[in-house]
Design a protein around this motif. Structure first.
Motif, short mmCIF file in Angstrom:
data_model
loop_
_atom_site.label_atom_id
_atom_site.label_comp_id
_atom_site.label_asym_id
_atom_site.label_seq_id
_atom_site.Cartn_x
_atom_site.Cartn_y
_atom_site.Cartn_z
N VAL A 259 18.41 9.22 124.63
CA VAL A 259 18.58 9.66 124.63
C VAL A 259 18.60 10.74 123.20
O VAL A 259 19.56 9.94 122.68
N ARG A 260 18.42 11.88 123.24
CA ARG A 260 19.14 12.77 121.94
C ARG A 260 18.99 14.36 123.26
O ARG A 260 18.43 14.28 124.58
N ASP B 184 13.27 22.93 118.13
CA ASP B 184 13.80 21.98 117.43
C ASP B 184 13.35 20.88 118.06
O ASP B 184 12.74 19.63 117.42
N THR B 185 12.57 20.88 119.10
CA THR B 185 12.77 19.71 120.14
C THR B 185 10.84 19.22 119.43
O THR B 185 10.59 17.62 119.11
N VAL B 186 9.89 19.78 119.56
CA VAL B 186 8.47 19.56 118.86
C VAL B 186 8.28 19.19 117.73
O VAL B 186 7.59 19.08 117.15
N TYR C 217 6.96 21.54 133.18
CA TYR C 217 6.26 21.69 132.05
C TYR C 217 5.86 20.51 130.66
O TYR C 217 4.98 19.99 130.56
N PHE C 218 7.49 20.10 131.23
CA PHE C 218 7.54 18.97 129.58
C PHE C 218 7.01 17.33 130.52
O PHE C 218 6.20 16.48 130.20
N ALA C 219 7.52 17.05 131.79
CA ALA C 219 6.92 16.71 132.93
C ALA C 219 5.02 16.45 133.18
O ALA C 219 4.41 15.43 133.10
N GLN C 220 3.99 17.52 132.74
CA GLN C 220 3.01 17.56 132.98
C GLN C 220 2.55 17.43 131.68
O GLN C 220 1.91 16.78 131.41
N SER C 221 3.01 18.32 131.25
CA SER C 221 2.10 18.27 129.48
C SER C 221 2.78 17.19 128.71
O SER C 221 1.92 16.53 127.91
N GLU C 222 4.11 17.21 128.22
CA GLU C 222 4.46 15.99 127.08
C GLU C 222 4.79 14.18 128.36
O GLU C 222 4.87 14.05 126.88
N GLN C 223 4.94 14.12 129.19
CA GLN C 223 4.90 12.91 129.77
C GLN C 223 6.84 12.79 129.03
O GLN C 223 6.35 11.50 129.33
N LEU C 224 7.41 13.50 128.38
CA LEU C 224 9.18 13.08 128.01
C LEU C 224 9.46 13.23 128.98
O LEU C 224 9.91 15.04 129.46
N PRO C 225 10.72 12.55 129.80
CA PRO C 225 12.29 13.48 131.00
C PRO C 225 12.48 14.37 130.06
O PRO C 225 13.05 14.03 128.88
N THR C 226 12.62 15.57 130.56
CA THR C 226 12.98 16.25 129.55
C THR C 226 14.19 17.01 130.75
O THR C 226 13.73 17.81 131.71
N ARG C 227 15.19 17.76 129.93
CA ARG C 227 15.80 18.48 130.96
C ARG C 227 16.87 19.90 130.41
O ARG C 227 16.91 19.14 129.36
N LEU C 228 16.53 21.11 130.69
CA LEU C 228 17.19 21.74 130.35
C LEU C 228 18.68 22.35 131.24
O LEU C 228 18.43 22.89 132.74
N TRP C 229 19.34 23.11 130.25
CA TRP C 229 20.99 23.48 130.74
C TRP C 229 20.87 24.98 130.42
O TRP C 229 21.16 24.83 129.32
N LEU C 230 20.86 26.67 131.30
CA LEU C 230 20.42 27.36 129.88
C LEU C 230 21.12 28.66 131.11
O LEU C 230 21.53 28.60 132.08
N GLN D 163 16.50 14.82 126.44
CA GLN D 163 14.82 14.21 126.53
C GLN D 163 15.39 12.81 125.75
O GLN D 163 15.82 12.25 124.63
N ARG D 164 14.48 11.91 127.30
CA ARG D 164 14.72 10.46 126.94
C ARG D 164 13.24 10.58 125.71
O ARG D 164 12.35 11.25 126.32
N LEU D 165 13.41 9.41 125.49
CA LEU D 165 12.41 8.96 124.35
C LEU D 165 11.81 7.88 125.05
O LEU D 165 12.41 7.04 125.22
N PRO D 166 10.59 7.77 124.18
CA PRO D 166 10.31 7.01 124.47
C PRO D 166 9.88 5.56 123.84
O PRO D 166 9.43 4.55 124.32
N ASP D 167 10.44 5.17 122.99
CA ASP D 167 10.85 4.31 122.11
C ASP D 167 11.46 3.44 122.68
O ASP D 167 13.01 3.73 122.96
N GLU D 168 11.50 2.03 123.76
CA GLU D 168 12.24 1.08 124.25
C GLU D 168 12.21 0.84 123.27
O GLU D 168 13.79 -0.42 124.08
N SER D 169 12.49 0.22 121.88
CA SER D 169 13.36 -0.99 121.30
C SER D 169 14.75 -0.25 121.36
O SER D 169 15.73 -1.49 120.78
N ARG D 170 14.53 1.25 121.46
CA ARG D 170 16.87 1.47 121.13
C ARG D 170 17.50 1.60 122.61
O ARG D 170 17.77 1.60 122.84
N HIS D 171 16.45 1.42 123.31
CA HIS D 171 16.76 1.81 124.93
C HIS D 171 17.35 0.40 125.47
O HIS D 171 17.01 -0.02 126.06
#
Length: 291
Positions: A15-16, A55-57, A144-157, A170-178
């Protein structure tokens, strides 16, 4: 720094996150336009969002978010680049009633879509589009992120007409760090407790301390943000050429030249008859310089 973005991550998880605070850049956008308070509020949220997403992408180029609706607010657009420059505009629908200060996101935009465009310095332009199916800008961007990037992402604005701020996880797909299987649910649950006044009034490190004082958070050097417009005489000339020869010549006959301005920063540009004729004679040539 009053305008900055703070990256962080949670050790031993995938998670970052990022925190953004804006004041001067937001103020400079609003100074150049006369929008109703409800639009100013949403424009601040969009500025915070475009900074977070750029900064995320990690794009070497420009990223823009464009909201097109069928309500009182026809267009909302913000743009950012890796240099930390931000700009934004809004446009109300023709003959639309001035929205009240407490008008909601859904009532402002109605039905519509949100478009995110990635325009790299080198490479192909990419655009993702999702429908406006949520009751907040943050919710639409998460979709948008769920559909296009397939990375769980949440924002608070948050925004209040003077300051804007935001938090992204954002939750990254790298399971080795999970190594912490509950990290995503736990960090999102804690982020859901953040208050607008905290995002707008506290330093990013203090927000992190309040939310995650029991987590191991690694922070990086903050990055400065500022208002900046990428308009130029060359870009304006290229835009004029898209009007076509017939329309340009009609304008020249009516006005004896062409006066235009950048919608973002209101810088004015003037092209004489001779300059436009030179552009029409050599469309691939460099735009004439201003003497």
């Amino acid at each position: 720094m009053t305008d900055q973005i703070q990256r962080f991550l949670f050790d031993d998880t995938n998670v970052r996150g990022e925190l953004v605070t804006l004041e001067r850049a937001y103020g400079e956008v609003l100074e150049r336009h006369d929008y109703p308070p409800a639009v100013n509020h949403l424009l601040g949220e969009l500025l915070a969002a475009v900074a977070l997403l750029t900064d995320t992408v990690k794009l070497d180029g420009t990223l823009s978010i464009e909201v097109r609706g069928q309500g009182a607010l026809a267009l909302l657009m913000a743009e950012s680049n890796p240099g930390g420059e931000l700009r934004a505009i809004a446009r109300l629908a023709e003959d639309a009633a001035i929205p009240g200060a407490d008008t909601s996101f859904r009532d402002l935009v109605g039905e519509g879509k949100i478009m995110i465009t990635l325009d790299p310095t080198d490479g192909h332009r990419y655009q993702g589009i999702v429908a406006l199916e949520h009751d907040s800008l943050a919710g639409c961007l998460a979709a948008y992120f769920a559909q296009s990037e397939q990375l769980p992402t949440r924002l608070w604005l948050a925004a209040d007409g003077r300051r804007a701020g935001g938090l992204l996880l954002q939750r990254l797909p790298d399971e080795s760090r999970h190594q912490d299987v509950d990290a995503w649910d736990r960090t999102v649950h804690l982020a859901d407790t953040v208050k607008d006044e905290e995002l707008l009034g506290l330093e990013p490190l203090e927000v992190l301390r309040r939310l995650y004082h029991e987590e191991t958070v690694r922070v990086f050097d903050p990055k400065a943000l500022r208002f900046g417009c990428t308009c130029s005489r060359e870009r304006i000339a290229s835009a004029l050429m898209t009007l076509g020869e017939q329309e340009l010549r009609e304008v020249l006959v009516e006005q004896g030249g062409i006066d235009t301005q950048c919608h973002f920063c209101h810088t004015r540009y003037h092209f004489t008859v001779a300059e436009v004729e030179a552009m029409l004679d050599d469309p691939e040539g460099a735009p004439p310089t201003l003497h």
